[in-house]
Design a protein around this motif. Structure first.
Motif, PDB file in Angstrom:
ATOM      1  N   SER A   7      41.082  40.787  30.654  1.00 33.85           N
ATOM      2  CA  SER A   7      40.430  39.599  30.732  1.00 33.85           C
ATOM      3  C   SER A   7      40.228  39.060  32.209  1.00 33.85           C
ATOM      4  CB  SER A   7      41.206  38.412  29.928  1.00 33.85           C
ATOM      5  OG  SER A   7      41.116  38.780  28.764  1.00 33.85           O
ATOM      6  N   VAL A   8      41.273  39.207  33.018  1.00 29.34           N
ATOM      7  CA  VAL A   8      41.258  39.042  34.585  1.00 29.34           C
ATOM      8  C   VAL A   8      40.403  39.892  35.121  1.00 29.34           C
ATOM      9  CG1 VAL A   8      42.623  38.779  36.495  1.00 29.34           C
ATOM     10  CG2 VAL A   8      43.518  37.759  34.280  1.00 29.34           C
ATOM     11  N   LEU A   9      40.439  41.163  34.752  1.00 34.46           N
ATOM     12  CA  LEU A   9      39.429  41.895  35.430  1.00 34.46           C
ATOM     13  C   LEU A   9      38.028  41.739  35.327  1.00 34.46           C
ATOM     14  CD1 LEU A   9      41.566  45.498  34.940  1.00 34.46           C
ATOM     15  CD2 LEU A   9      41.088  44.049  37.219  1.00 34.46           C
ATOM     16  N   LEU A  10      37.895  41.312  33.931  1.00 35.92           N
ATOM     17  CA  LEU A  10      36.417  40.954  33.699  1.00 35.92           C
ATOM     18  C   LEU A  10      36.021  39.836  34.328  1.00 35.92           C
ATOM     19  CD1 LEU A  10      33.927  41.194  31.862  1.00 35.92           C
ATOM     20  CD2 LEU A  10      35.121  39.986  30.136  1.00 35.92           C
ATOM     21  N   LEU A  11      36.834  38.838  34.434  1.00 44.39           N
ATOM     22  CA  LEU A  11      36.533  37.573  35.302  1.00 44.39           C
ATOM     23  C   LEU A  11      35.937  37.986  36.629  1.00 44.39           C
ATOM     24  CD1 LEU A  11      36.530  34.693  35.425  1.00 44.39           C
ATOM     25  CD2 LEU A  11      38.754  34.425  35.837  1.00 44.39           C
ATOM     26  N   LEU A  12      36.674  38.831  37.125  1.00 41.93           N
ATOM     27  CA  LEU A  12      36.760  39.174  38.750  1.00 41.93           C
ATOM     28  C   LEU A  12      35.390  40.028  38.764  1.00 41.93           C
ATOM     29  CD1 LEU A  12      40.236  40.404  39.872  1.00 41.93           C
ATOM     30  CD2 LEU A  12      39.197  38.088  39.968  1.00 41.93           C
ATOM     31  N   PHE A  13      35.079  40.780  37.623  1.00 44.59           N
ATOM     32  CA  PHE A  13      33.779  41.481  37.947  1.00 44.59           C
ATOM     33  C   PHE A  13      32.809  40.565  37.722  1.00 44.59           C
ATOM     34  CE2 PHE A  13      30.420  43.236  35.365  1.00 44.59           C
ATOM     35  CZ  PHE A  13      29.895  44.190  36.180  1.00 44.59           C
ATOM     36  N   LEU A  14      32.863  39.484  36.828  1.00 45.45           N
ATOM     37  CA  LEU A  14      31.578  38.730  36.569  1.00 45.45           C
ATOM     38  C   LEU A  14      31.365  37.650  38.055  1.00 45.45           C
ATOM     39  CD1 LEU A  14      31.950  37.788  32.879  1.00 45.45           C
ATOM     40  CD2 LEU A  14      30.284  39.063  34.083  1.00 45.45           C
ATOM     41  N   LEU A  15      32.525  37.369  38.623  1.00 46.57           N
ATOM     42  CA  LEU A  15      32.474  36.598  39.721  1.00 46.57           C
ATOM     43  C   LEU A  15      31.898  37.371  40.846  1.00 46.57           C
ATOM     44  CD1 LEU A  15      35.911  34.772  39.993  1.00 46.57           C
ATOM     45  CD2 LEU A  15      33.858  33.684  39.411  1.00 46.57           C
ATOM     46  N   VAL A  16      32.397  38.705  41.091  1.00 44.61           N
ATOM     47  CA  VAL A  16      31.676  39.359  41.994  1.00 44.61           C
ATOM     48  C   VAL A  16      30.034  39.560  41.824  1.00 44.61           C
ATOM     49  CG1 VAL A  16      31.461  41.653  43.110  1.00 44.61           C
ATOM     50  CG2 VAL A  16      33.910  40.494  42.677  1.00 44.61           C
ATOM     51  N   VAL A  17      29.656  39.904  40.696  1.00 48.18           N
ATOM     52  CA  VAL A  17      28.343  40.095  40.239  1.00 48.18           C
ATOM     53  C   VAL A  17      27.349  38.895  40.838  1.00 48.18           C
ATOM     54  CG1 VAL A  17      26.684  40.580  38.465  1.00 48.18           C
ATOM     55  CG2 VAL A  17      28.707  42.003  38.568  1.00 48.18           C
ATOM     56  N   THR A  18      27.999  37.668  40.162  1.00 49.65           N
ATOM     57  CA  THR A  18      27.443  36.454  40.033  1.00 49.65           C
ATOM     58  C   THR A  18      27.218  36.014  41.748  1.00 49.65           C
ATOM     59  OG1 THR A  18      28.545  35.461  38.216  1.00 49.65           O
ATOM     60  CG2 THR A  18      27.543  33.929  39.691  1.00 49.65           C
ATOM     61  N   GLY A  19      28.225  36.357  42.534  1.00 52.76           N
ATOM     62  CA  GLY A  19      28.282  35.898  44.031  1.00 52.76           C
ATOM     63  C   GLY A  19      27.238  36.817  44.523  1.00 52.76           C
ATOM     64  N   VAL A  20      27.324  38.096  44.370  1.00 59.49           N
ATOM     65  CA  VAL A  20      26.157  38.987  45.060  1.00 59.49           C
ATOM     66  C   VAL A  20      24.561  38.665  44.726  1.00 59.49           C
ATOM     67  CG1 VAL A  20      25.404  41.585  44.951  1.00 59.49           C
ATOM     68  CG2 VAL A  20      28.073  40.952  45.314  1.00 59.49           C
ATOM     69  N   TYR A  21      24.884  38.394  43.209  1.00 56.80           N
ATOM     70  CA  TYR A  21      23.457  38.008  42.684  1.00 56.80           C
ATOM     71  C   TYR A  21      22.816  36.460  43.573  1.00 56.80           C
ATOM     72  CZ  TYR A  21      19.652  36.316  39.384  1.00 56.80           C
ATOM     73  OH  TYR A  21      18.702  35.972  39.139  1.00 56.80           O
ATOM     74  N   LEU A  22      23.748  35.602  43.492  1.00 54.90           N
ATOM     75  CA  LEU A  22      23.509  34.376  44.068  1.00 54.90           C
ATOM     76  C   LEU A  22      22.894  34.820  45.626  1.00 54.90           C
ATOM     77  CD1 LEU A  22      25.731  32.020  42.595  1.00 54.90           C
ATOM     78  CD2 LEU A  22      23.222  32.181  42.023  1.00 54.90           C
ATOM     79  N   LEU A  23      23.594  35.711  46.316  1.00 56.21           N
ATOM     80  CA  LEU A  23      23.537  35.897  48.005  1.00 56.21           C
ATOM     81  C   LEU A  23      22.030  36.581  48.044  1.00 56.21           C
ATOM     82  CD1 LEU A  23      24.701  36.092  50.699  1.00 56.21           C
ATOM     83  CD2 LEU A  23      25.709  38.362  50.015  1.00 56.21           C
ATOM     84  N   PHE A  24      21.785  37.590  47.221  1.00 55.45           N
ATOM     85  CA  PHE A  24      20.662  38.148  47.513  1.00 55.45           C
ATOM     86  C   PHE A  24      19.474  37.143  46.975  1.00 55.45           C
ATOM     87  CE2 PHE A  24      23.113  41.907  47.465  1.00 55.45           C
ATOM     88  CZ  PHE A  24      22.307  42.611  48.478  1.00 55.45           C
TER      89      PHE A  24
END
Length: 328
Positions: free
Chosen positions: A301-318
């Protein structure tokens, strides 16, 4: 000898200063009142989400199995052991998690893409007024308004092998298949899950895009029509660029909802989802509550949370860079 007491001079406040002080106090009260009203909801939100999140992170560092479930605080400390087991893709646990991750990524991309496409097409079609438009809008929103359990359990009956409506239409009436298909087991389970997810999710995209279309001035379409632009050119040059801010938020919300969706596959398949439809949310549930290995499940679950945070951050950045480039 007489001593004279020194008295401090009495400071008199001018009426203008008093009015200014009262005005400043009233301004502070007006600014702070909304935050004070939101404070109970914010505290409850933190209590509901933040506390379980912190406890789950602590559990991910413990060797928590069914032997320590009564008093999980006494479970031995395993450090990063649960994470090493989860990301060891050569071992059975890591290999199964990686397979579930790829299934979830493919399912999410297809579901979000189809939801956005169908929702946008329906919103554009209903943009112009015609007789029966209100009825169609209400009908389109029915899947989104239905409770998840009632909607998905209806699809379970429709996907039945012997007496389901899907096989009756495809096999008995349209003769598109040689024999009735098993939709809730095997490879077809992925398409069944995708169908239910799109059916349930596209009305949300339709609702958001339809609201965004209301902010596009009709004069733009009229001017484009006078210049000889057809329907597809208007959609490409006016509709889609104007909906870019709305679509950026919509795609992100749909991605997070779909990637974390647990209710749909759980109601559709039960505790043991088929391998072709083994979404990561159900996989983590099985790793935690079926095999009783809560430490490994918490690490996943923690790994899933980290993955979603990274994807969200990259998406918002672009997307933010794209907005700045468009503004320039």
């Amino acid at each position: 000898m007489t001593t004279t007491a020194l008295k401090e001079p009495v400071r008199k406040t001018s009426p203008g200063a008093a009015r200014e002080s009262r005005r400043r106090t009233g301004r502070i009260r007006r600014i702070s009142l909304p935050y004070l009203l939101l404070l109970p909801a914010l505290l409850l939100e933190l209590l509901v989400h933040l506390v379980p999140m912190v406890i789950g992170m602590v559990m991910s560092f413990k060797e928590l199995t069914q032997f320590y479930i009564r008093d999980w605080g006494t479970a031995p400390w395993s450090g990063l052991g649960n994470y090493q087991v989860s990301v060891d893709f050569d071992a059975p646990v890591g290999e199964a998690l990686l397979h579930s991750f790829f299934v979830t990524v493919g399912f999410t991309l297809l579901s979000v893409g189809l939801c956005w496409l169908i929702g946008t097409a329906a919103a554009v079609y209903l943009q112009d007024a015609f007789r029966g438009r209100g009825l169609l809008r209400a009908l389109f929103l029915v899947p989104y308004a239905l409770p998840v359990y009632a909607a998905v359990i209806t699809w379970v009956f429709m996907f039945q092998h012997d007496n389901g409506l899907v096989n009756h239409v495809l096999h008995d009436q349209l003769h598109l298949t040689d024999q009735p298909s098993f939709w809730l087991i095997g490879d077809n389970s992925f398409y069944a899950l995708l169908t239910v997810s799109v059916w349930k999710g596209w009305p949300f995209a339709f609702l958001i895009v339809m609201a965004g279309l209301q902010n596009i001035p009709k004069e733009l379409y009229e001017a484009a029509a006078l210049d000889g632009a057809g329907m597809w050119q208007q959609i490409r040059r006016i509709t889609l660029p104007s909906l870019r801010p709305v679509n950026q938020v919509l795609v992100l919300v749909l991605f997070l909802w779909t990637f974390n969706d647990f209710n749909t596959p759980y109601v559709l398949f039960g505790k043991a989802a088929p391998e072709a439809a083994d979404l990561i949310s159900v996989h983590i549930y099985q790793a935690s509550f079926v095999t009783w290995n809560f430490g490994t499940g918490s690490a996943m679950s923690v790994l899933l949370l980290l993955f979603l945070l990274v994807v969200t951050g990259v998406y918002l950045l672009f997307t933010s860079r794209g907005r700045r480039a468009a503004d320039v």
